[in-house]
Design an enzyme around this catalytic site. Structure first.
Site, PDB file in Angstrom:
ATOM      1  N   ASN A  88       0.802  -1.220   0.000  1.00  0.00           N
ATOM      2  CA  ASN A  88       0.000   0.000   0.000  1.00  0.00           C
ATOM      3  C   ASN A  88       0.836   1.271   0.000  1.00  0.00           C
ATOM      4  O   ASN A  88       0.346   2.326  -0.410  1.00  0.00           O
ATOM      5  CB  ASN A  88      -0.924  -0.002   1.221  1.00  0.00           C
ATOM      6  CG  ASN A  88      -1.621   1.328   1.415  1.00  0.00           C
ATOM      7  OD1 ASN A  88      -2.569   1.671   0.722  1.00  0.00           O
ATOM      8  ND2 ASN A  88      -1.127   2.118   2.380  1.00  0.00           N
ATOM      9  N   SER A 140      -4.462   2.275  -8.634  1.00  0.00           N
ATOM     10  CA  SER A 140      -5.299   3.478  -8.587  1.00  0.00           C
ATOM     11  C   SER A 140      -6.094   3.588  -9.876  1.00  0.00           C
ATOM     12  O   SER A 140      -5.675   3.060 -10.931  1.00  0.00           O
ATOM     13  CB  SER A 140      -4.419   4.728  -8.422  1.00  0.00           C
ATOM     14  OG  SER A 140      -5.171   5.910  -8.605  1.00  0.00           O
ATOM     15  N   TYR A 154       2.703   9.716 -10.846  1.00  0.00           N
ATOM     16  CA  TYR A 154       1.834   8.860 -10.033  1.00  0.00           C
ATOM     17  C   TYR A 154       1.069   7.885 -10.917  1.00  0.00           C
ATOM     18  O   TYR A 154       1.025   6.675 -10.650  1.00  0.00           O
ATOM     19  CB  TYR A 154       0.875   9.731  -9.232  1.00  0.00           C
ATOM     20  CG  TYR A 154      -0.039   8.971  -8.290  1.00  0.00           C
ATOM     21  CD1 TYR A 154       0.401   8.592  -7.027  1.00  0.00           C
ATOM     22  CD2 TYR A 154      -1.335   8.638  -8.667  1.00  0.00           C
ATOM     23  CE1 TYR A 154      -0.427   7.891  -6.165  1.00  0.00           C
ATOM     24  CE2 TYR A 154      -2.173   7.942  -7.811  1.00  0.00           C
ATOM     25  CZ  TYR A 154      -1.721   7.574  -6.562  1.00  0.00           C
ATOM     26  OH  TYR A 154      -2.550   6.884  -5.705  1.00  0.00           O
ATOM     27  N   SER A 157       3.369   5.160 -12.290  1.00  0.00           N
ATOM     28  CA  SER A 157       3.778   4.187 -11.270  1.00  0.00           C
ATOM     29  C   SER A 157       2.639   3.221 -10.961  1.00  0.00           C
ATOM     30  O   SER A 157       2.855   2.013 -10.791  1.00  0.00           O
ATOM     31  CB  SER A 157       4.228   4.904  -9.993  1.00  0.00           C
ATOM     32  OG  SER A 157       3.135   5.523  -9.325  1.00  0.00           O
TER      33      SER A 157
END
Length: 247
Positions: A88, A140, A154, A157
């Site tokens: 996480n 995500s 972000y 990744s």
């Protein structure tokens, strides 16, 4: 659902990681939590203990192979095994691509993607020897569809985590190890609270459910994927976003 299991949850000092660790404790697991924030870790550890669960806290930078391996060794010394890993730990450095600093790009990749790799690698031999394991990687919505608010580093990744999840799932399926990814949309966490009021209103308006998700909703999904009941699910990306993105 997770009685007598041992779980490692990274980035568990706050937000989704904390919610996941608490959910696993509630479901009967012993939990190892790690983060770079010692104060947050201490608070999370106390909350887990109040659930009646055994907990081990470790200050770990998931970019550091030595620290990661020491955490796994400490888990094995205390509990004798590792059944579950939840990758996480993550960081956000949002900026338009033309403005991203090289060091910020590298930092996001190292925490979000390299950290997922290092933690997975550190538990794999043990899980393969025991022919059992559950790995859940936190991706995500941005990794599924891109995200201008969170930026290219972000999003990239988190997309990389999806490729890693599918490849690792194929490599270890014969060892009764499942590897899945969870792709949350907008969830009420410290990260999304950095959005402006206007950005939040726009995101809520676009969402078919017209709200942000709660950390506990994501945690329940992760706990299911870590359970016996999800034993035939592997290599999957499970979306949880209120209908904002439908694959």
């Amino acid at each position: 659902m997770l009685e007598n299991r041992v779980a490692i949850v990274t980035g568990a000092a706050r937000g989704l990681g904390k919610a996941i660790a608490l959910c696993m404790a509630t479901e009967g697991a012993s939990v190892v939590i790690c983060d770079v924030d010692p104060d947050g870790l201490e608070l999370s550890g106390k909350e887990i203990e109040r659930k009646g669960s055994h907990v081990l806290t470790r200050q770990v930078d998931v970019r550091n192979k030595t620290e990661v391996e020491k955490m796994v060794d400490d888990c094995l010394d205390m509990f004798g095994r590792v059944d579950i890993l939840v990758n996480n730990a993550g960081i956000l450095r949002a900026a338009p691509t033309i403005e991203i600093k090289e060091e910020d790009w590298d930092f996001v990749m190292e925490v979000n993607l390299k950290g997922t790799f290092l933690c997975s690698q550190a538990v794999l031999k043990h899980m393969m020897d025991r022919k059992y394991g559950r790995i859940v990687n936190m991706s995500s919505l941005a990794g599924r569809s891109g995200g201008t608010l969170v930026g290219a580093s972000y999003s990239t990744s988190k997309a990389g985590i999806l490729g890693f999840t599918r490849t690792l799932a194929k490599e270890v399926a014969a060892y009764n190890i499942t590897v899945n990814a969870v792709a949350p949309g907008n969830i009420e966490t410290d990260m999304t609270r950095t959005f402006s009021d206007g950005e939040r209103e726009m995101l809520i308006e676009r969402n078919p459910m017209h709200r942000f998700g709660a950390p506990g909703e994501v945690a329940s999904l992760v706990c299911f994927l870590a359970s016996e009941e999800a034993g035939y699910i592997t290599g999957a990306t499970v979306d949880i976003n209120g209908g904002l993105f439908m694959a």
